[in-house]
Structure formats: C-alpha cells, structure tokens
Design a protein around this motif. Structure first.
Motif, PDB file in Angstrom:
ATOM      1  N   LEU A   1       0.960  -1.312  -0.064  1.00  0.00           N
ATOM      2  CA  LEU A   1      -0.023  -0.001  -0.151  1.00  0.00           C
ATOM      3  C   LEU A   1       0.964   1.417  -0.046  1.00  0.00           C
ATOM      4  N   LEU A   2       2.077   1.179   0.503  1.00  0.00           N
ATOM      5  CA  LEU A   2       2.749   2.418   0.622  1.00  0.00           C
ATOM      6  C   LEU A   2       3.255   3.251  -0.590  1.00  0.00           C
ATOM      7  N   PRO A   3       3.687   2.389  -1.791  1.00  0.00           N
ATOM      8  CA  PRO A   3       3.871   2.931  -2.803  1.00  0.00           C
ATOM      9  C   PRO A   3       2.517   3.392  -3.737  1.00  0.00           C
ATOM     10  N   THR A   4       1.376   2.859  -3.164  1.00  0.00           N
ATOM     11  CA  THR A   4       0.295   3.557  -3.884  1.00  0.00           C
ATOM     12  C   THR A   4      -0.166   4.826  -3.296  1.00  0.00           C
ATOM     13  N   PHE A   5       0.282   4.942  -1.960  1.00  0.00           N
ATOM     14  CA  PHE A   5       0.154   6.202  -1.281  1.00  0.00           C
ATOM     15  C   PHE A   5       0.895   7.206  -1.965  1.00  0.00           C
ATOM     16  N   ALA A   6       2.042   6.680  -2.203  1.00  0.00           N
ATOM     17  CA  ALA A   6       3.137   7.746  -2.972  1.00  0.00           C
ATOM     18  C   ALA A   6       2.443   8.043  -4.435  1.00  0.00           C
ATOM     19  N   LEU A   7       1.776   7.145  -5.003  1.00  0.00           N
ATOM     20  CA  LEU A   7       1.267   7.173  -6.313  1.00  0.00           C
ATOM     21  C   LEU A   7       0.028   8.350  -6.312  1.00  0.00           C
ATOM     22  N   ILE A   8      -0.748   8.287  -5.043  1.00  0.00           N
ATOM     23  CA  ILE A   8      -1.866   9.126  -5.000  1.00  0.00           C
ATOM     24  C   ILE A   8      -1.344  10.552  -4.689  1.00  0.00           C
ATOM     25  N   LEU A   9      -0.294  10.810  -4.028  1.00  0.00           N
ATOM     26  CA  LEU A   9       0.406  12.024  -3.999  1.00  0.00           C
ATOM     27  C   LEU A   9       1.123  12.771  -5.022  1.00  0.00           C
ATOM     28  N   LYS A  10       1.753  11.592  -6.322  1.00  0.00           N
ATOM     29  CA  LYS A  10       2.064  12.151  -7.338  1.00  0.00           C
ATOM     30  C   LYS A  10       0.963  12.745  -8.176  1.00  0.00           C
ATOM     31  N   LEU A  11      -0.035  11.977  -8.302  1.00  0.00           N
ATOM     32  CA  LEU A  11      -1.298  12.398  -9.204  1.00  0.00           C
ATOM     33  C   LEU A  11      -1.894  13.700  -8.557  1.00  0.00           C
ATOM     34  N   LEU A  12      -1.973  13.762  -7.397  1.00  0.00           N
ATOM     35  CA  LEU A  12      -2.544  15.255  -6.668  1.00  0.00           C
ATOM     36  C   LEU A  12      -1.563  16.403  -7.032  1.00  0.00           C
TER      37      LEU A  12
ATOM     38  N   ILE B   1      -9.003   8.745   0.112  1.00  0.00           N
ATOM     39  CA  ILE B   1      -8.847   7.795  -0.806  1.00  0.00           C
ATOM     40  C   ILE B   1      -7.960   6.606  -0.190  1.00  0.00           C
ATOM     41  N   TYR B   2      -6.808   6.972   0.678  1.00  0.00           N
ATOM     42  CA  TYR B   2      -6.198   6.091   1.296  1.00  0.00           C
ATOM     43  C   TYR B   2      -6.744   5.202   2.362  1.00  0.00           C
ATOM     44  N   SER B   3      -7.702   6.087   3.205  1.00  0.00           N
ATOM     45  CA  SER B   3      -8.617   5.312   3.942  1.00  0.00           C
ATOM     46  C   SER B   3      -9.370   4.150   3.547  1.00  0.00           C
ATOM     47  N   VAL B   4      -9.935   4.456   2.207  1.00  0.00           N
ATOM     48  CA  VAL B   4     -10.739   3.452   1.647  1.00  0.00           C
ATOM     49  C   VAL B   4      -9.972   2.252   1.458  1.00  0.00           C
ATOM     50  N   LEU B   5      -8.645   2.527   0.854  1.00  0.00           N
ATOM     51  CA  LEU B   5      -7.759   1.366   0.622  1.00  0.00           C
ATOM     52  C   LEU B   5      -7.445   0.744   1.605  1.00  0.00           C
ATOM     53  N   LEU B   6      -7.154   1.488   2.997  1.00  0.00           N
ATOM     54  CA  LEU B   6      -6.756   0.667   3.876  1.00  0.00           C
ATOM     55  C   LEU B   6      -7.768  -0.116   4.689  1.00  0.00           C
TER      56      LEU B   6
ATOM     57  N   ALA C   1     -10.436  -1.463   2.919  1.00  0.00           N
ATOM     58  CA  ALA C   1     -10.485  -2.612   1.869  1.00  0.00           C
ATOM     59  C   ALA C   1      -9.291  -3.728   2.559  1.00  0.00           C
ATOM     60  N   ALA C   2      -8.279  -3.281   2.262  1.00  0.00           N
ATOM     61  CA  ALA C   2      -7.088  -4.206   2.551  1.00  0.00           C
ATOM     62  C   ALA C   2      -7.129  -4.516   4.077  1.00  0.00           C
ATOM     63  N   GLY C   3      -7.591  -3.956   5.092  1.00  0.00           N
ATOM     64  CA  GLY C   3      -7.635  -4.399   6.382  1.00  0.00           C
ATOM     65  C   GLY C   3      -8.826  -5.380   6.497  1.00  0.00           C
ATOM     66  N   SER C   4     -10.046  -5.151   6.118  1.00  0.00           N
ATOM     67  CA  SER C   4     -11.166  -5.969   5.967  1.00  0.00           C
ATOM     68  C   SER C   4     -10.815  -7.334   5.405  1.00  0.00           C
ATOM     69  N   GLY C   5     -10.015  -7.668   4.241  1.00  0.00           N
ATOM     70  CA  GLY C   5      -9.455  -8.769   3.441  1.00  0.00           C
ATOM     71  C   GLY C   5      -8.574  -9.375   4.351  1.00  0.00           C
ATOM     72  N   LEU C   6      -7.722  -8.718   4.893  1.00  0.00           N
ATOM     73  CA  LEU C   6      -6.779  -9.388   5.937  1.00  0.00           C
ATOM     74  C   LEU C   6      -7.370  -9.953   6.982  1.00  0.00           C
ATOM     75  N   ILE C   7      -8.280  -9.225   7.565  1.00  0.00           N
ATOM     76  CA  ILE C   7      -8.946  -9.953   8.876  1.00  0.00           C
ATOM     77  C   ILE C   7      -9.758 -11.347   8.468  1.00  0.00           C
ATOM     78  N   LEU C   8     -10.583 -11.064   7.226  1.00  0.00           N
ATOM     79  CA  LEU C   8     -11.299 -12.216   6.841  1.00  0.00           C
ATOM     80  C   LEU C   8     -10.375 -13.397   6.509  1.00  0.00           C
ATOM     81  N   PHE C   9      -9.214 -13.062   5.859  1.00  0.00           N
ATOM     82  CA  PHE C   9      -8.370 -14.288   5.630  1.00  0.00           C
ATOM     83  C   PHE C   9      -7.844 -14.879   6.981  1.00  0.00           C
TER      84      PHE C   9
END
Length: 267
Positions: free
Chosen positions: A148-159, A247-252, A254-262
């Motif tokens: 997720l970390l490089p995804t956060f950097a990509l969000i900053l790059k676009l903004l 945006i990052y909260s939504v990604l976190l 989704a990732a957290g929910s998937g990780l909990i379920l797994f």
C-alpha cells in the motif's frame, strides 16, 4: 583546455576532490531520479545504525516534512535513509502490535449469536482463543502495508502532478510518514498497556491524556508534513490532504477487511 567546474558536497558544501566528500563522507550522487536508487541504498550498509538514529527520530516525531525535505535537497548522511527507517520500524512495530493488542479485540455478542455459534465450530474456537488470529493478522500486515505504501506515493504524485516532482520524492515522504504513524501507534499501544496494569488513578489519567495527544498529533503531523514538503497555500493543502486521506482510508479499509477475513478463515 578548459578547467572543469568545482563540485561541492550537497550535505556540508565542502569542495569535492573525488566521488566522496572528505569532510562528511557523503557520495556525490542523487537517488531522486529513479526508484532503484532508494532500493540500492537499503542494501548498502544494512546494519550501520549509529548516532544517525537519534538525529533522525526527533525530527521524525516533531518536525513534519523536515526529513523528507532534507533528503531530496541532498542532506542524506546525517539521517537514517527513509527506506531503511521504514523497514526496521515496520518489523519492530508489528511485532509489538501482535503482543500489545489485547485478545478481547475480537468480540461477538454471544447471547445474540448463540444458535449460530452451536452450528459453527470454527467461530466458537475463535471466540474462545482469538490470539492465533491476531498473531496471523499482524504477521501478514507488514506485507500488505509494504504494497500500500507505494500506492500512497502514487496518490501524492497524481495530486501534485504540477509540482514536477519525481515519483521517488513522493515515495520518500510516504516512507517517512508511514514510519511516523507506525511509531506513534506503537507508543499508543504501549501507553494503553501501561494503563491496564497501573492502579494509581492520577497516573492512569495522565496516560489517558497522553493517548489522546498521540491520536490528535498523528493527523495534525500528516497535514503539516504535506504543507512543509510541497509548500502550497493552506487552501490547496487542506483540499489535497482531505482527498489523500479519503482515498487512502478506503484502500486501508478494504485491505484491512480482506486481511481480517483471511486471518479468521485460514486454518
């Protein structure tokens, strides 16, 4: 024959007589142009943790955006490199999380779900012994965060596309901010653990205030780091900070929910 121009160290501004500064030892080389430079930096001098740790931690905690700004400006030798800082922080923080997180975070209303629990043995076992699920979650969480970390950097790059900064510069800010967040959360869990074991009322009250201060400082720090690093007006900074956080909260989530379920469903 023309005399070549004199080169100076980006860190201490001493005149250079070769590839390395004779005063501070910094190499005359920039890692800002590509991601591979940041990765190479991690593998070089992997275990070289000296006084740079203490020079790094204070500004990391109390000077938002300062380390990132210094790094992209060429001041690298005095501080722990951002990728190395994040990786060590991540390893230690998630190890602490798995031990400091109380087992009762996994709760279900037993009375309401009693009939369902009698036909679901796995869920019953989870209620009786949630610690394996917590351990599994925090064992996988660092890997998810590292994606997720490089995804956060990509969000900053676009903004901040019009800032003409390289992606690596946004990644450096992301590394520092994530290191800060993980360290603050580790402090928070440490303080709450102390609250559970202390009996002195006034000390528990003081620790409770410290908890609140830490949780308020985290979003404030992230906003100030964005303002310091990109040097835009407050209106634009607030707007982009809200967009980044949303945006990052939504990604976190989704990732957290998937990780909990797994973690719950894995044997």
């Amino acid at each position: 024959m023309d005399t070549p121009p004199q080169l100076y160290c980006d860190n201490c501004h001493s005149a250079l007589h070769g590839a390395f500064c004779h005063e501070c030892g910094q190499e005359k080389k920039s890692y800002i142009r590509n991601v591979s430079g940041v990765i190479t930096e991690f593998f070089g001098e992997f275990s070289n943790w000296d006084t740079r740790v203490w020079r790094t931690l204070f500004p990391l905690w109390f000077r938002p955006g300062f380390l990132s700004q210094r790094y992209v400006s060429g001041h690298r030798v005095p501080y722990v490199p951002p990728l190395r800082l994040y990786l060590f922080t991540s390893i230690i923080a998630f190890l602490l999380f798995s031990h400091l997180t109380p087992s009762d975070v996994v709760t279900i209303e037993r009375a309401h779900d009693a009939p369902a629990l009698e036909v679901n043995e796995q869920l019953q076992n989870l209620l009786d012994n949630p610690q394996p699920v917590i351990t599994r979650f925090f064992r996988l969480a660092p890997q998810v965060m590292f994606v997720l970390l490089p995804t956060f950097a990509l969000i900053l790059k676009l903004l901040y596309l019009r800032s003409h900064r390289y992606y690596t510069e946004h990644l450096i800010l992301a590394l520092h901010n994530h290191s800060f967040i993980l360290q603050m959360l580790a402090f928070y869990l440490g303080v709450t653990a102390l609250e559970r074991i202390l009996a002195t009322h006034w000390l528990v009250a003081a620790l409770s205030w410290l908890d609140t201060l830490i949780m308020c400082w985290i979003p404030t720090y992230l906003l100030l780091s964005q303002k310091c690093f990109y040097q835009q007006r407050w209106g634009k900074t607030l707007l982009k900070f809200c967009l980044t956080a949303s945006i990052y909260s939504v990604l976190l989530l989704a990732a957290g929910s998937g990780l909990i379920l797994f973690s719950v469903l894995s044997p």
